[in-house]
Design a protein around this motif. Structure first.
Motif, PDB file in Angstrom:
ATOM      1  N   LYS A 127      -0.963   1.346  -9.452  1.00 16.82           N
ATOM      2  CA  LYS A 127       0.136   0.663  -8.764  1.00 16.82           C
ATOM      3  C   LYS A 127       0.579   1.472  -7.543  1.00 16.82           C
ATOM      4  N   GLN A 128       0.683   2.794  -7.694  1.00 17.13           N
ATOM      5  CA  GLN A 128       1.080   3.641  -6.561  1.00 17.13           C
ATOM      6  C   GLN A 128       0.021   3.636  -5.463  1.00 17.13           C
TER       7      GLN A 128
ATOM      8  N   MET B 294      -4.013  10.911  -2.704  1.00 14.57           N
ATOM      9  CA  MET B 294      -3.427  10.259  -3.873  1.00 14.57           C
ATOM     10  C   MET B 294      -4.515   9.723  -4.804  1.00 14.57           C
TER      11      MET B 294
ATOM     12  N   GLU C 125       0.188   0.349  -3.603  1.00 10.69           N
ATOM     13  CA  GLU C 125       1.303   0.286  -2.644  1.00 10.69           C
ATOM     14  C   GLU C 125       0.907   0.901  -1.315  1.00 10.69           C
ATOM     15  N   LYS C 126       0.218   2.040  -1.375  1.00  9.36           N
ATOM     16  CA  LYS C 126      -0.243   2.688  -0.140  1.00  9.36           C
ATOM     17  C   LYS C 126      -1.365   1.884   0.511  1.00  9.36           C
TER      18      LYS C 126
ATOM     19  N   ASP D 274      -0.768   4.744 -11.974  1.00  8.96           N
ATOM     20  CA  ASP D 274      -1.422   5.388 -10.831  1.00  8.96           C
ATOM     21  C   ASP D 274      -1.972   4.340  -9.863  1.00  8.96           C
TER      22      ASP D 274
ATOM     23  N   THR E 215      -5.651  10.904  -8.791  1.00  8.37           N
ATOM     24  CA  THR E 215      -5.606   9.979  -9.926  1.00  8.37           C
ATOM     25  C   THR E 215      -6.993   9.650 -10.472  1.00  8.37           C
TER      26      THR E 215
ATOM     27  N   GLN F  21      -4.042  -4.987  -8.797  1.00  7.74           N
ATOM     28  CA  GLN F  21      -2.791  -5.251  -8.095  1.00  7.74           C
ATOM     29  C   GLN F  21      -2.991  -6.413  -7.123  1.00  7.74           C
TER      30      GLN F  21
END
Length: 157
Positions: A15-16, A125, A19-20, A13, A129, A77
């Protein structure tokens, strides 16, 4: 436990979300640089007013850039850190050669609209999460950016 990052969130989660957040970071860098150019190159009857406002906005953007990068690191990250990456990832384009009041404010309005749209995606998002830290960061930023957008709209009307 091995699926959790250093602050207890699911790694996949995070990681996603990261990315955003990196996409937001890239957009903020181009927005920031556009504001610097507007600050330096503004001309016309609103020079004093806009020169100061663009400086205020780019200083605010710089602080947000740092907060976003640090949040990416906090969730385990890596933030983007090269201008070539920012240019590749950003939806916002460089604004070259603008110096008039309406054109610079319109470009700032468009850039900020892009940022707010992306922030709303991240907010949703992160909420899904359970990433309350990112929710808090983004929620506060949306509030500030919406107020700025309202002010830009008032100038343009």
């Amino acid at each position: 436990m091995e699926n959790l990052n250093q602050i207890g969130l699911e790694q996949a989660d995070s990681k996603q979300v990261a990315e955003k957040l990196n996409e937001l970071l890239a957009n903020y860098h181009i927005y920031y640089q556009n504001l610097r150019g507007f600050h330096w190159n503004i001309k016309g009857v609103h020079f004093f007013q806009l020169h100061a406002k663009f400086e205020e906005l780019y200083n605010s953007a710089l602080a947000k850039i740092d907060a976003i990068a640090e949040r990416i690191l906090t969730i385990g990250q890596k933030p983007l850190s090269s201008f070539s990456d920012y240019m590749r990832v950003s939806s916002i384009q460089e604004a070259n050669g603008l110096s008039g009041d309406k054109e610079t404010v319109s470009a700032t309005h468009a850039n900020l609209t892009t940022i707010i749209s992306l922030e709303r995606e991240i907010l949703s998002m992160a909420a899904e999460t359970g990433d309350e830290g990112t929710v808090g960061l983004i929620s506060e930023d949306i509030n500030e950016n919406e107020k700025t957008l309202w002010m830009l709209n008032a100038f343009l009307s």
